[in-house]
Design a protein around this motif. Structure first.
Motif, PDB file in Angstrom:
ATOM      1  N   ALA A 161       0.860  -1.186   0.000  1.00 28.04           N
ATOM      2  CA  ALA A 161       0.000   0.000   0.000  1.00 28.04           C
ATOM      3  C   ALA A 161       0.892   1.231   0.000  1.00 28.04           C
ATOM      4  N   LEU A 162       0.318   2.352  -0.407  1.00 23.39           N
ATOM      5  CA  LEU A 162       1.005   3.637  -0.355  1.00 23.39           C
ATOM      6  C   LEU A 162       0.212   4.594   0.523  1.00 23.39           C
ATOM      7  N   VAL A 163       0.869   5.685   0.928  1.00 31.64           N
ATOM      8  CA  VAL A 163       0.262   6.637   1.842  1.00 31.64           C
ATOM      9  C   VAL A 163       0.041   7.983   1.166  1.00 31.64           C
ATOM     10  N   VAL A 164      -1.086   8.608   1.478  1.00 30.07           N
ATOM     11  CA  VAL A 164      -1.322  10.011   1.179  1.00 30.07           C
ATOM     12  C   VAL A 164      -1.149  10.768   2.480  1.00 30.07           C
TER      13      VAL A 164
ATOM     14  N   GLY B  22      -6.406  -4.992   2.955  1.00 35.04           N
ATOM     15  CA  GLY B  22      -6.249  -5.082   1.508  1.00 35.04           C
ATOM     16  C   GLY B  22      -6.304  -3.771   0.756  1.00 35.04           C
ATOM     17  N   ALA B  23      -6.600  -2.661   1.422  1.00 33.01           N
ATOM     18  CA  ALA B  23      -6.647  -1.361   0.745  1.00 33.01           C
ATOM     19  C   ALA B  23      -5.249  -0.992   0.248  1.00 33.01           C
ATOM     20  N   PRO B  24      -5.110  -0.581  -1.020  1.00 30.32           N
ATOM     21  CA  PRO B  24      -3.791  -0.232  -1.557  1.00 30.32           C
ATOM     22  C   PRO B  24      -3.363   1.195  -1.247  1.00 30.32           C
ATOM     23  N   LEU B  25      -4.226   1.942  -0.554  1.00 29.73           N
ATOM     24  CA  LEU B  25      -3.950   3.342  -0.257  1.00 29.73           C
ATOM     25  C   LEU B  25      -4.555   3.683   1.097  1.00 29.73           C
ATOM     26  N   PHE B  26      -3.862   4.519   1.871  1.00 35.23           N
ATOM     27  CA  PHE B  26      -4.433   4.991   3.123  1.00 35.23           C
ATOM     28  C   PHE B  26      -4.002   6.430   3.363  1.00 35.23           C
ATOM     29  N   ILE B  27      -4.705   7.088   4.292  1.00 40.24           N
ATOM     30  CA  ILE B  27      -4.424   8.477   4.649  1.00 40.24           C
ATOM     31  C   ILE B  27      -3.678   8.504   5.976  1.00 40.24           C
TER      32      ILE B  27
END
Length: 214
Positions: free
Chosen positions: A12-15, A108-113
């Protein structure tokens, strides 16, 4: 010579979402429907001797990035990005202390804040680790931010009312400087609608595949 194994590729990547206190980071993060890491939980405790102090003798300067454990925050972000889960402290601002811990899983989310007033301070470290999708700084009218922040802090009893009023006025006067600092660290300054658009774009752009290929 000791060799270190290569870092595990991210799942996953982060915003990173920053902005002045009261700018609406928490409510915007909730609107995205993505998992959220609250970076304010990485504040130092009130008994920490390294806490910076206000020059007027008014106590700890909780708006200084030195009041925050950036290394622990980055470690949690990286663990989330590479394993999909991490342990997070639970911080009670009213008593300036950690009062427990919790587990955060991305499921499983590929993106998170990851949101907080010091998020911009770890942009370079997240980029160097290969886990950064975007970095945003929410901005708006300073008077609106002042009102929203004061009402929230009073409602939640975060600190004594006189302290909150003094802090609020200080932040009101310095809000444009705060935003300028965040942008100088690499955050893109925008209002809520554009921030939501950029997060949606990052969400639909196969963020993990892009990071692995790069």
């Amino acid at each position: 010579m000791t060799s270190h194994p290569p870092a595990r590729p991210p799942v996953a990547l982060v915003v990173l979402l920053t902005g002045p206190s009261g700018s609406g980071k928490t409510s915007l993060a909730a609107l995205t429907g993505l998992p959220v890491l609250n970076l304010d939980d990485f504040y130092k405790e009130g008994t920490d001797p390294t806490l910076p102090q206000l020059p007027d003798g008014g106590g700890a300067d909780w708006d200084s990035p030195l009041s925050w454990d950036a290394s622990a925050a980055v470690a949690a972000i990286e663990e989330l990005c590479r394993t999909g889960r991490t342990a997070v402290p639970v911080y009670d601002i009213s008593v300036s202390a950690r009062v427990g811990s919790s587990r955060l899983a991305l499921d499983g989310a590929p993106l998170f804040i990851a949101e907080g007033i010091f998020a911009a301070d770890v942009i370079d470290r997240c980029r160097a680790a290969g886990v950064l999708a975007d970095a945003l700084c929410l901005r708006g009218r300073p008077t609106t931010t002042f009102r929203r922040r004061l009402l929230r802090d009073l409602r939640e009893g975060r600190k004594p009312a006189p302290y909150l009023v003094r802090r609020g006025l200080r932040l009101l006067r310095g809000e444009r400087t705060i935003v300028a600092r965040h942008t100088s660290l690499g955050a893109y300054a925008c209002a809520r609608p554009e921030a939501l658009e950029r997060i949606a774009a990052a969400r639909s752009a196969d963020p993990v595949g892009t990071a692995v290929r790069s």
